[in-house]
Design a protein around this motif. Structure first.
Motif, short mmCIF file in Angstrom:
data_model
loop_
_atom_site.label_atom_id
_atom_site.label_comp_id
_atom_site.label_asym_id
_atom_site.label_seq_id
_atom_site.Cartn_x
_atom_site.Cartn_y
_atom_site.Cartn_z
N VAL A 74 0.84 -1.20 0.00
CA VAL A 74 0.00 0.00 0.00
C VAL A 74 0.88 1.25 0.00
CG1 VAL A 74 -1.84 -1.20 1.24
CG2 VAL A 74 -0.16 0.14 2.53
N THR A 75 0.29 2.35 -0.43
CA THR A 75 0.95 3.65 -0.36
C THR A 75 0.38 4.42 0.82
OG1 THR A 75 1.37 3.76 -2.74
CG2 THR A 75 1.31 5.85 -1.55
N LEU A 76 1.27 4.90 1.69
CA LEU A 76 0.86 5.58 2.91
C LEU A 76 0.81 7.09 2.68
CD1 LEU A 76 3.20 3.56 5.33
CD2 LEU A 76 0.78 3.10 4.83
N GLY A 96 8.06 -2.76 7.16
CA GLY A 96 7.59 -3.50 5.99
C GLY A 96 6.13 -3.29 5.67
N ILE A 97 5.50 -2.30 6.30
CA ILE A 97 4.10 -1.97 6.00
C ILE A 97 4.10 -0.75 5.08
CG2 ILE A 97 1.87 -1.31 6.94
CD1 ILE A 97 2.69 -2.63 9.57
N GLY A 98 3.68 -0.95 3.84
CA GLY A 98 3.70 0.13 2.87
C GLY A 98 4.99 0.13 2.07
N ASP A 99 4.86 0.37 0.77
CA ASP A 99 6.07 0.41 -0.07
C ASP A 99 6.44 1.83 -0.45
OD1 ASP A 99 4.75 -0.38 -3.40
OD2 ASP A 99 4.11 1.03 -1.87
N PRO A 125 -0.72 4.41 -7.41
CA PRO A 125 -0.71 3.39 -6.35
C PRO A 125 -1.81 2.35 -6.55
CG PRO A 125 -1.66 5.44 -5.57
CD PRO A 125 -1.11 5.73 -6.93
N THR A 126 -1.54 1.14 -6.08
CA THR A 126 -2.56 0.09 -6.13
C THR A 126 -3.59 0.26 -5.02
OG1 THR A 126 -1.13 -1.33 -4.78
CG2 THR A 126 -0.96 -1.55 -7.17
#
Length: 217
Positions: A72-74, A102-105, A149-150
């Protein structure tokens, strides 16, 4: 006037008691302050530690996995005040801590506050900013053409009624049409009574109908 969502999916990791008087309730308010200041309790950096607990929830396929994930994108929620150079931006710090786990790319700080707005925590219930107030005072910064973003997660430090989430979402849906968008706050308020645990991950709903907000849970 923008079309505000009547229902918003949200998640939160921790809770704090606004008025509770038990030792744990009072401790939860220390956690709130540490989050607002990116502070330390004992030897623990609170935001970084909370991000680890969020990661544990995802690894256990907990409720936050409905909203958060590695791809996800934060998007950090702007502060209620205007951000000055070098000033603390708690939502951005939370995004960075989540991503370090590791949460969000990607972190996409594409929203800014064009006009300061009152803090909900310090306002009487009938004077808290409502979704139109948030919508009116938010601007979308230029977004790179490659930003596709997805899924987006709008990240805030604290959710009270959910007014800021409801008010800001129309900006994101207009900028990223068709992209799934969820909301996450590190901490949610419990207005009445004491709490039995500060760590209490939830995934719920915020409804906005006839001008009234309701957060569940």
């Amino acid at each position: 006037m923008s079309q505000f969502p009547s229902e918003v999916a949200f998640g939160a990791l921790l809770q704090y008691a606004v008025r509770g008087q038990s030792p744990l309730s009072r401790r939860s308010r220390d956690v709130r302050t540490a989050i607002k200041t990116n502070g330390v309790l004992g030897s623990v950096a609170v935001i970084a530690h909370a991000a680890v607990r969020a990661k544990e929830n995802l690894e256990a396929d907990g409720c936050l996995s409905r909203l958060l994930g590695p791809d996800v994108t934060l998007v950090p929620m702007p502060r209620s005040s205007l951000i000055k150079e070098g000033s603390l931006w708690p939502a951005r710090v939370i995004c960075e801590a989540l991503r370090a786990c590791g949460i969000g790319d990607e972190i996409l700080p594409c929203l800014s506050r064009a006009e300061a707005i009152g803090k909900a925590a310090f306002a009487a219930s009938d004077r808290r900013p409502d979704p139109p107030d948030h919508y009116r005072t938010i601007r979308v910064e230029s977004v790179r053409p490659l930003d596709s973003p997805t899924a987006l997660v709008l990240v805030d430090d604290i959710v009270t009624r959910g007014s800021s989430f409801v008010g800001v979402l129309p900006h994101l849906t207009a900028t990223f049409p068709g992209t799934p968008i969820h909301c996450f706050a590190l901490l949610r308020t419990i207005s009445q009574g004491d709490i039995e645990s500060i760590l209490d991950p939830v995934a719920g709903r915020i409804t906005y109908r006839a001008g009234h907000l309701h957060r569940d849970p």
